[in-house]
Enzyme design. Structure first.
Site, PDB file in Angstrom:
ATOM      1  N   ASN A   1       0.860  -1.183   0.000  1.00 17.81           N
ATOM      2  CA  ASN A   1       0.000   0.000   0.000  1.00 17.81           C
ATOM      3  C   ASN A   1       0.900   1.238   0.000  1.00 17.81           C
ATOM      4  O   ASN A   1       2.136   1.128   0.035  1.00 17.81           O
ATOM      5  CB  ASN A   1      -0.992  -0.015   1.166  1.00 17.81           C
ATOM      6  CG  ASN A   1      -0.295  -0.080   2.523  1.00 17.81           C
ATOM      7  OD1 ASN A   1       0.799   0.456   2.724  1.00 17.81           O
ATOM      8  ND2 ASN A   1      -0.927  -0.757   3.477  1.00 17.81           N
TER       9      ASN A   1
ATOM     10  N   LYS B   1       1.618   3.519   2.220  1.00 17.16           N
ATOM     11  CA  LYS B   1       2.472   3.643   3.408  1.00 17.16           C
ATOM     12  C   LYS B   1       3.655   2.679   3.326  1.00 17.16           C
ATOM     13  O   LYS B   1       4.797   3.061   3.608  1.00 17.16           O
ATOM     14  CB  LYS B   1       1.651   3.378   4.668  1.00 17.16           C
ATOM     15  CG  LYS B   1       2.409   3.491   5.973  1.00 17.16           C
ATOM     16  CD  LYS B   1       1.452   3.285   7.152  1.00 17.16           C
ATOM     17  CE  LYS B   1       2.137   3.503   8.495  1.00 17.16           C
ATOM     18  NZ  LYS B   1       3.099   2.444   8.827  1.00 17.16           N
ATOM     19  N   GLU B   2       3.382   1.436   2.941  1.00 16.80           N
ATOM     20  CA  GLU B   2       4.443   0.429   2.857  1.00 16.80           C
ATOM     21  C   GLU B   2       5.472   0.793   1.794  1.00 16.80           C
ATOM     22  O   GLU B   2       6.687   0.614   1.993  1.00 16.80           O
ATOM     23  CB  GLU B   2       3.831  -0.947   2.562  1.00 16.80           C
ATOM     24  CG  GLU B   2       3.065  -1.524   3.739  1.00 16.80           C
ATOM     25  CD  GLU B   2       2.181  -2.695   3.358  1.00 16.80           C
ATOM     26  OE1 GLU B   2       1.776  -3.441   4.264  1.00 16.80           O
ATOM     27  OE2 GLU B   2       1.870  -2.856   2.157  1.00 16.80           O
TER      28      GLU B   2
ATOM     29  N   ASP C   1      -5.207  -8.635   1.312  1.00 20.13           N
ATOM     30  CA  ASP C   1      -5.189 -10.087   1.083  1.00 20.13           C
ATOM     31  C   ASP C   1      -5.984 -10.446  -0.166  1.00 20.13           C
ATOM     32  O   ASP C   1      -5.604 -11.327  -0.949  1.00 20.13           O
ATOM     33  CB  ASP C   1      -5.763 -10.831   2.292  1.00 20.13           C
ATOM     34  CG  ASP C   1      -4.921 -10.662   3.547  1.00 20.13           C
ATOM     35  OD1 ASP C   1      -3.716 -10.382   3.415  1.00 20.13           O
ATOM     36  OD2 ASP C   1      -5.469 -10.829   4.649  1.00 20.13           O
TER      37      ASP C   1
END
Length: 327
Positions: free
Chosen positions: A202, A204-205, A273
């Site tokens: 995402n 942020k990651e 997921d």
């Protein structure tokens, strides 16, 4: 191949999920008073539920979409481990290649919820590297299974299963057998996922995984994606961007921006997921990266419109796509 035909082919695909598996437990109740012992609410329990978490929910998404899923991970020699195996079997996920580690408990995350608010979360786990015996068993199971599968997902929650050795061996074997290998990344391990087919961070990651600064515009995000590809020498990266949809960057500098297909957003729990499960199944079925990402985007749009950790199925997915293109 059309999107519905690709989805129909999901039932012919088998996916190996390697990663940290756990149980998500929910204790539901109501609060009508504060404890006389301490300034905390007293929760009167009305029900308790358990669902698959971590890599288990990834596998659950695969079987819900019609594919076959095996999971390689660890459990403890405890009652929770037995419950986890039962949950996997209920969702038609094969649990036979879980490794029992006597030194650690089965991971369980317990959330106490009252009046639709989470009061507290209690995690029972031990993080860090597994002993050499457990790690060797994990690798042995991966080596036995990969030749029989159409794709591999590495589901890293930072609990220890995805060690450098496990990661390197899994990717090498996937490349040897020419099957897609995809990664749901953990920020701390971000730069270790080299030479994969795709990874699905995402926003942020992606930013924190690369220690990036001042990522504000769409162009900034695209440049960050290109930097990820160069750093990891991977084929592609699919950055999920909430209300902005998804951005797919491929090795040939091809960029595909996919607007969100969500009609309403009730709960984003487990949406990541769903994205990696759907995209991996589509790649296994022969879709190109952009088409696989498009199908995954539709699937994510469905699950965020449901409460709790949700899944979708082939019929619902095909119907949603059909209705969208009729507009």
């Amino acid at each position: 191949m059309s999107l519905p035909k690709i989805i129909d082919s999901f039932k012919k695909q088998s996916v190996l999920v390697v990663g940290d598996i756990m149980i998500d437990k929910f204790i539901w109740g109501k609060v009508s008073r504060i404890s006389p012992e301490a300034p905390v609410p007293v929760v009167e329990v009305t029900k308790e539920t358990e669902t698959l978490g971590g890599a288990g929910n990834v596998a659950n998404n695969i079987t819900a979409l019609g594919g076959k899923a095996f999971v390689v991970g660890t459990i403890g020699d405890d009652f929770t481990g037995g419950s986890l195996i039962s949950l996997l079997k209920e969702k038609s996920v094969n649990p036979d290649y879980l490794v029992c580690d006597l030194q650690r408990p089965t991971i369980i995350k317990t959330r106490i919820i009252a009046a639709s608010q989470q009061v507290v979360r209690v995690d029972k786990e031990i993080k860090g590297n597994f002993n050499l015996s457990t790690e060797s068993k994990i690798i042995d199971n991966i080596e036995k299974l990969i030749p029989k599968f159409n794709a591999v997902i590495i589901s890293d929650y930072g609990k220890g299963v995805v060690s450098p050795k496990v990661l390197h061996r899994t990717i090498a074997l996937a490349k040897k057998y020419k099957i897609p290998v995809t990664v749901d990344p953990k920020i701390e391990n971000f730069k270790k996922y080299k030479k994969v087919t795709t990874m699905t961070p995402n926003t942020k990651e992606a930013i924190e995984g690369m220690n990036a600064k001042n990522i504000k515009t769409d162009e900034d995000m695209i440049n960050l994606g290109k930097k990820i590809l160069k750093t990891l020498n991977s084929e592609s990266v699919l950055i999920t961007r909430s209300e902005k949809g998804m951005t797919l960057i491929e090795r040939n500098n091809k960029v595909t921006n996919i607007p969100t297909r969500a009609k309403e957003v009730f709960d984003v729990t487990g949406a990541g997921d769903t994205v990696i499960s759907t995209m991996t199944l589509a790649l296994a079925a022969g879709a190109n990266l952009a088409t696989a990402a498009e199908i995954a985007n539709f699937a994510a749009g469905i699950v965020v419109g449901k409460l709790g950790t949700a899944t979708t199925n082939p019929e619902e997915l095909k119907k949603t796509i059909s209705e969208f293109y009729k507009k």
